[in-house]
Design a protein around this motif. Structure first.
Motif, PDB file in Angstrom:
ATOM      1  N   SER A  44       0.547  -1.491  -0.049  1.00 49.63           N
ATOM      2  CA  SER A  44      -0.031  -0.288   0.103  1.00 49.63           C
ATOM      3  C   SER A  44       0.717   1.248  -0.018  1.00 49.63           C
ATOM      4  N   ALA A  45       1.093   2.239  -0.618  1.00 49.65           N
ATOM      5  CA  ALA A  45       0.952   3.445  -0.960  1.00 49.65           C
ATOM      6  C   ALA A  45       0.490   5.041  -0.197  1.00 49.65           C
ATOM      7  N   PRO A  46       0.971   5.703   0.486  1.00 49.85           N
ATOM      8  CA  PRO A  46      -0.205   6.847   1.051  1.00 49.85           C
ATOM      9  C   PRO A  46      -1.296   7.266   0.561  1.00 49.85           C
ATOM     10  N   ARG A  47      -2.153   7.268   0.715  1.00 51.87           N
ATOM     11  CA  ARG A  47      -2.964   8.076  -0.287  1.00 51.87           C
ATOM     12  C   ARG A  47      -3.003   9.601  -0.902  1.00 51.87           C
ATOM     13  N   GLY A  48      -3.313   9.472  -1.696  1.00 48.78           N
ATOM     14  CA  GLY A  48      -2.259  10.526  -3.443  1.00 48.78           C
ATOM     15  C   GLY A  48      -1.140  10.669  -3.939  1.00 48.78           C
ATOM     16  N   PHE A  49      -0.621   9.373  -3.435  1.00 48.08           N
ATOM     17  CA  PHE A  49       0.798   9.266  -3.395  1.00 48.08           C
ATOM     18  C   PHE A  49       0.972   9.550  -5.879  1.00 48.08           C
ATOM     19  N   SER A  53       2.869  11.934  -7.742  1.00 46.27           N
ATOM     20  CA  SER A  53       3.490  11.601  -8.032  1.00 46.27           C
ATOM     21  C   SER A  53       3.689  11.405  -9.623  1.00 46.27           C
ATOM     22  N   VAL A  54       2.298  11.137 -10.568  1.00 47.74           N
ATOM     23  CA  VAL A  54       2.420  11.424 -11.621  1.00 47.74           C
ATOM     24  C   VAL A  54       2.669  13.562 -11.933  1.00 47.74           C
ATOM     25  N   ARG A  55       2.131  14.297 -11.125  1.00 50.38           N
ATOM     26  CA  ARG A  55       1.680  15.536 -11.375  1.00 50.38           C
ATOM     27  C   ARG A  55       3.621  16.115 -11.025  1.00 50.38           C
ATOM     28  N   GLU A  56       4.139  15.449 -10.225  1.00 56.49           N
ATOM     29  CA  GLU A  56       5.690  15.921  -9.822  1.00 56.49           C
ATOM     30  C   GLU A  56       6.629  15.551 -11.504  1.00 56.49           C
ATOM     31  N   ASP A  57       5.869  14.170 -11.356  1.00 52.47           N
ATOM     32  CA  ASP A  57       6.923  14.219 -12.981  1.00 52.47           C
ATOM     33  C   ASP A  57       6.593  14.870 -14.013  1.00 52.47           C
TER      34      ASP A  57
END
Length: 61
Positions: A44-49, A53-57
């Motif tokens: 599991s990853a934190p909610r919104g991760f 990540s996509v936005r940052e990329d």
């Protein structure tokens, strides 16, 4: 078996059968061990991760 002993090497047949079954059992053990290891890995990853990540990329271009 006695009837076919002139055409069948029973000792070799049995060795081959035992070898095949041993490989099958070893494969089952290996699969079980791998599945146990995979169950220990947190997935599991934190909610919104993903979104962040996509936005940052996208923003890095």
């Amino acid at each position: 078996m006695e009837r076919f002993k002139d055409r069948v090497n029973w000792a070799e047949e049995l060795r081959r059968l035992v070898g095949k079954r041993t490989r099958e059992l070893e494969a089952e053990e290996n699969i079980r061990r791998v599945l146990e290891e995979l169950e220990r890995i947190p997935i599991s990853a934190p909610r919104g991760f993903s979104v962040s990540s996509v936005r940052e990329d996208r923003d890095s271009d």
